[in-house]
Write an enzyme that holds these catalytic residues in place. Structure first.
Site, PDB file in Angstrom:
ATOM      1  N   ASP B 418      18.934 -23.609  85.204  1.00  0.00           N
ATOM      2  CA  ASP B 418      18.177 -22.683  85.475  1.00  0.00           C
ATOM      3  C   ASP B 418      18.280 -22.649  87.110  1.00  0.00           C
ATOM      4  O   ASP B 418      18.152 -23.599  87.669  1.00  0.00           O
ATOM      5  CB  ASP B 418      16.574 -23.257  84.956  1.00  0.00           C
ATOM      6  N   GLU B 447      22.580 -19.958  85.984  1.00  0.00           N
ATOM      7  CA  GLU B 447      21.436 -18.919  85.840  1.00  0.00           C
ATOM      8  C   GLU B 447      21.103 -18.720  87.527  1.00  0.00           C
ATOM      9  O   GLU B 447      20.299 -19.188  88.022  1.00  0.00           O
ATOM     10  CB  GLU B 447      20.316 -18.874  85.147  1.00  0.00           C
TER      11      GLU B 447
END
Lengths: 723, 723
Positions: B418, B447
């Site tokens: 993330d 990401e």
């Protein structure tokens, strides 16, 4: 890459894992920093790189540069004069212990940053990039947002105060006092009330940028610029055989005769006088006229058959004169603004002293004989190449360098190196590098007519200028493609509007930044090259080829008097050798021949001297003409004030005409106004309108226009005068 | 560059000034060797370089490669099977003490050389190039010329004999004997008489190449390949919230419920099941539904608000189940050919144990509070970012890596990371590098929805796959330009005929070799991204976007069940957030909804599995359609046997039709013969003729064709059957 690697090391070492700024894809650089780029004194170096960090913090970056030998403050603060730069300059003044100067980089787009500096000293200049995360800039940027959102708290201001307090330790004198005051102010009771003024005051960020912490800065690996004197970029060469310089027929010319020729050479506007080898010539296996195997006793041999009992590469052929005469020639030439360039050909005749003194520098065959040069079935028994793979290569290298050293002592600063591509690359890198460190003003012209990758490598290794394929590029397409290849600099990834579009080069595999390291020198002819075009094109071909060489190449040269006398007879059909070549015999040249091109040459070289546009190559642009026999291109000075437009008729036999189509906007020409094109060869003036204009060139007259384009026409009266 | 530099060092050290071969412009490589290129097991690495030396001697060059961990002979001899290579292979077998294998390079044109090898083991593979001057090859080449010219002498043969004699010392066994014999033969009385046979015998040069002297060889710096397992290049992702996995409404889903979902996910053909964070969720400043500031007691909070008294990044949310349940889920998934991918989000809720155990890992404000995440005016009081500039960064780095280690121990081999772009690049290079060394089969999906240079840097640093801008590339022009940028590999400088032309990328400043290090993963939707196109395009838009993602991207994924159920309601107009987003609340999903796209998805994923053409990206080619609402492209397997042609209607509201124009020759299609295009979605077949063919797609039915192109039609009868 050297560059990136060093940068990484720096990163790891200085503050290990906390260097958050990345510096990528730095331009210009050659082979990732392996070789220096090239500039001349006074030229700019525009540096670009991707600079960014993780997250959303503000960053700053600067280009740092220093002359290799620079004493503190040697180089002036260069680049833009914005407040930001003033800051950077000041930082670096305070940091010139180490001679580094600094220019702040400006963000462009897509994380691309740019800064530029000017090199103003001959030698080596180093440059690098430093980038750092700037917590204060970040805080200040967010303060603006908080102000807009009405969210500023005392704590927010206290955070700023802490950053300022930290900076005070890096500041001195007044600045330190001002910072202390700022910190106090942000911590004071009234700070919150004054938050608006605090946020808007420009003094604080300027002050803080000056003392930004660089603890965790990322520094890119050092890159280099070889800075040469102007003649490296703009030079006009004349090659002649001293032994053919006698003022009257039937006598072996001397260096004194060459000195007597200086006015002639100077009048034609040449500034480099290049002499083929002036050393004693061997007699064993000496070649006769037209390179015949048998030489008669009165054959003088080839100057490239270097070495006899009279000496080798550091001696002068007795018939040419003495070392004293040579020194006088060098001095006399200087008075005409001419430099003497010597030919350095590292090969020996069988009679060269080296052969007996250092037999280990040559290859020996099983029968004990020394290996002469050959390219089966051809044999060159008069030439012994050096054996660079000898165990004794170190002493060989040192001796060869000492040949340059010797002639440098005699005042020579330009060398034309014969066939450098037949000697190992590591030798040249070492030899040229060592000489440039001792004499930064020495220039080297590489005579390597070989494959492109090899020619480019030699240029990267340190040759200042290079011979090219120009002699064999005769059609419009050939010339255009070749020039596009040679004039490409590392393109800015962010194009300045109106910047020249760089088309893909002709050769898929050629480097995209040739102009960063390779300086072409265009020769329409040499003692080895009388190309077909000149053999059959007559006087018009000589004029056209001269015009092309002199206007396409800021560096060019001719081999005379055969050029100005339009010698065109080959040794035999299909050969590019001259008939009765001066390489093997003496000629007498009547310099007063009525058909000589000397005046035409003089005029062209005057135009070159008077027009900055013709003194570099990178601005060349080719323009559309609806006739393939007509080639049209323009060059402009860096400030674009001087604009030269050249049109050449490539057909030596027929008149050619057509319409030139110019990109007016790119040339800063007003489409709504007429403009004047002034032919500097014929002195005739034409008033042109719009993009399309008619040209017509007859080979029997002058097959070329060299137009000075005058953008602004002052009054109607001028029109009449011009027309 | 690292590469060049090391090469230079090698040169100076091994035989100083006598290394005459130059190795330049080696491809592929990333930033001059700073980063590894990427391949998967079984893929080829085609290596090219400029290799040349001074003078006219013959040279030879070879690519050397080895698995980092390779035991001797671990990698099979790869590359071409020519005699030359057999030689090289043999050389390297005799040299596998050090595990290196070797492939002879072949000269192409303009001093460009090429060789290729295949990587067949997960991990790091190193490769380099070695080049050397070969005196024997030179001698042998000249011998041919001398023979032709009738110039061979006993001395010439003796020179060859000496070279052979020297080689005998490097040879063993039979070879040595044969060389001794050859040397004797060349020195014998009859040698001259047999010169013709000697010159023609192929045995001698083959034998000699094997034992060429490499004393003065130039070796390029080592370059690296990161070799991943196939799923790095070809993977099909499904993202779901475990807490919404309950089989009946009103219950908090568990890992057991997720296990019960596996058949559903497997039937749709996904092979990676990615779960948002499964850790305890903080309560302080917990966000309510639709990200509201106030949370009610029954609000479950965001899974990305990681950490509570129940634990942090190594704990499982009590309501989801136990570590035991998780291990069982991983095992159960394996039986369906599905891998569980975990979300690693390096951030903490205020309740995370780290906050009290390691306060020095967070940034403290002057008032003693910990700095929460904010982007003024937005505040995220529920999130504490780590302070990577802490003095204690080393322990922070180690702890974060241990989070990966922990889940790897639980059987996880794929991580979705993330916001990696908000953590320092050096951290990722260290962390991913260390993990890959210990577990070469671990894959990381970055990401990072941020600026291109940053996304590319993360990929270079070691992320296996990356999210992309796909969700915001909707028009034909956008999709074409973007795919061209993403699929560029270091172009061979010498184009194979018929090779795909690489157009300039959309973004002037994007690297030209993105596909060497960046593997895109296309997502039509994510919990954070419900783009406008899906909000307004209805079911047809979902089908079209899925088709595009699944056929343009060998790696792609969806966030379901909202995708297959065509969720299209945004939180508010202009927002890309879902209304009632699962990020903040639990949903019950009826998997048997008649309007579900699950069958359509299953069909498309089956096509992907059955067709190699769709399992990589580099072969994608876009084809002309005379309608901007229709996009057409093809992909083929490496051997070109499998050819897939995709046509998608980008207009979700209207039927669109037009003529597709195919480059038949490039697609190996016979212009004189009909060919069959078989729609693998509708199973309908069409017989196409020539380049131009009509297509028509109606959004209310299926807005796309995925054609398998069948080149050869066997008989008339088949025609009828097909039609």
């Amino acid at each position: 890459m050297e560059a990136v690697n060093r940068a990484e090391e720096t990163m790891r070492s200085t503050s290990e894992g906390r260097c958050r700024v990345v510096i990528e894809d730095v331009r210009p650089q050659i082979d990732a920093g392996r070789f220096p780029i090239k500039r001349i004194v006074g030229e700019r170096v525009v540096v670009e790189a991707d600079v960014f960090c993780d997250g959303h913090d503000a960053i700053a970056a600067a280009v740092r540069y220093r002359a290799d030998d620079s004493a503190s403050g040697a180089l002036p603060a260069a680049g833009n004069e914005s407040g930001q730069f003033a800051v950077a300059a000041q930082r670096c003044e305070s940091a010139t212990q180490d001679g580094w100067h600094e220019v702040s980089m400006t963000p462009l787009v897509n994380d691309r940053w740019r800064a530029e500096f000017t090199v103003d000293r001959v030698g080596t200049c180093r440059y690098t990039i430093v980038g750092w995360v700037d917590p204060f800039l970040t805080w200040h940027r967010e303060l603006q947002k908080r102000l807009a959102a009405g969210q500023v708290t005392a704590v927010d201001l206290a955070i700023g105060a802490d950053l300022i307090a930290a900076a005070t330790e890096r500041a001195e004198g007044d600045d330190q006092q001002r910072l202390v005051e700022w910190a106090r102010r942000l911590r004071s009771e009234e700070a919150l009330a004054h938050r608006q003024q605090i946020g808007e005051d420009a003094d604080l960020p300027t002050l803080m940028l000056r003392y930004a912490s660089r603890e965790s800065a990322t520094t890119h690996g050092e890159l280099q610029v070889t800075v040469d004197r102007e003649r490296a970029r703009f030079s006009t060469w004349y090659e002649m055989f001293p032994r053919s310089a006698a003022a009257e027929p039937g006598r072996h010319g001397t260096l004194k005769d060459v000195a007597a020729r200086l006015p002639y050479v100077a009048t034609m506007g040449f500034d480099v006088l290049y002499l083929p080898p002036i050393h004693p010539i061997g007699t064993s296996f000496r070649k006769g006229r037209n390179n015949s195997i048998e030489a008669t006793d009165d054959d003088v041999g080839s100057p490239w058959g270097i070495g006899s009992k009279e000496g080798g590469h550091k001696a002068i052929h007795p018939d040419l004169g003495s070392l004293q005469d040579f020194r006088q020639l060098v001095g006399a030439a200087q008075e005409y603004g001419i430099e003497i360039a010597l030919d350095v050909a590292f090969q020996c005749s069988p009679d060269h002293p080296y052969v007996t003194e250092h037999p280990q520098w040559f290859r020996h065959r099983p029968d004990g004989t020394i290996q002469y040069a050959e390219n089966p079935p051809k044999k060159y028994q008069d030439i012994y190449p050096f054996e660079f793979e000898t165990e004794d290569w170190r002493s060989l290298w040192n001796e060869l360098k000492s040949v340059f050293d010797f002639w440098i002592e005699q005042g020579v600063r330009i060398f034309r190196v014969d066939n450098p591509h037949t000697k190992p690359f590591p030798f040249w890198e070492w030899c040229l590098g060592a000489i440039k460190r001792e004499h930064a003003d020495v220039l080297f012209l590489a005579e390597a007519f070989t494959r492109p990758k090899i020619m480019y490598r030699l240029a990267k290794l340190g040759f200042t200028q290079s011979y090219t394929y120009f002699a064999w590029r005769n059609s419009k397409h050939e010339l255009t493609q070749y020039l596009m290849e040679l004039t490409r600099r590392s393109p800015s990834l962010v194009r300045a509007t109106g910047a020249r579009e760089l088309p893909a080069p002709a050769e898929d595999t050629c480097p995209s930044n040739v102009a960063e390291f390779f300086r072409p020198n265009f020769w329409p002819n040499t003692p080895d090259i009388l190309n077909e075009h000149l053999q059959h094109g007559g006087r018009s071909a000589f004029m056209a080829r001269l015009t092309l060489a002199a206007t396409l190449g800021a560096n060019y040269g001719i081999y005379g008097p055969p050029f100005e006398h339009c010698w065109s007879a080959p040794r035999e059909p299909g050969s590019e050798e001259y008939l009765d070549s001066e390489k093997y015999q003496i000629h007498y040249h009547d310099l007063n021949r009525p058909d000589s091109l000397s005046n035409f040459i003089g005029r062209i070289n005057r135009v070159r001297r008077e027009h900055a546009a013709l003194q570099s190559n990178e601005t060349v642009r080719f323009h559309d003409v609806d006739n393939d026999q007509l080639i049209c291109y323009s060059k402009s000075s860096e400030d674009c004030s001087d604009l030269i437009l050249v049109v050449v008729n490539l057909d030596p036999h027929h008149k050619q005409s057509g319409f030139v189509n110019l990109p007016l906007a790119d040339l800063d020409l007003d489409a709504s106004q007429p403009y004047q094109v002034h032919d500097l060869l014929s002195d005739s003036r034409f008033l042109w309108h719009g993009a399309r204009n008619y040209v017509e060139l007859a080979p029997e007259i002058v097959p070329a226009h060299i137009f000075q384009v005058r953008r602004r026409v002052r009054s109607e009266r001028d029109f009449e005068y011009y027309l």
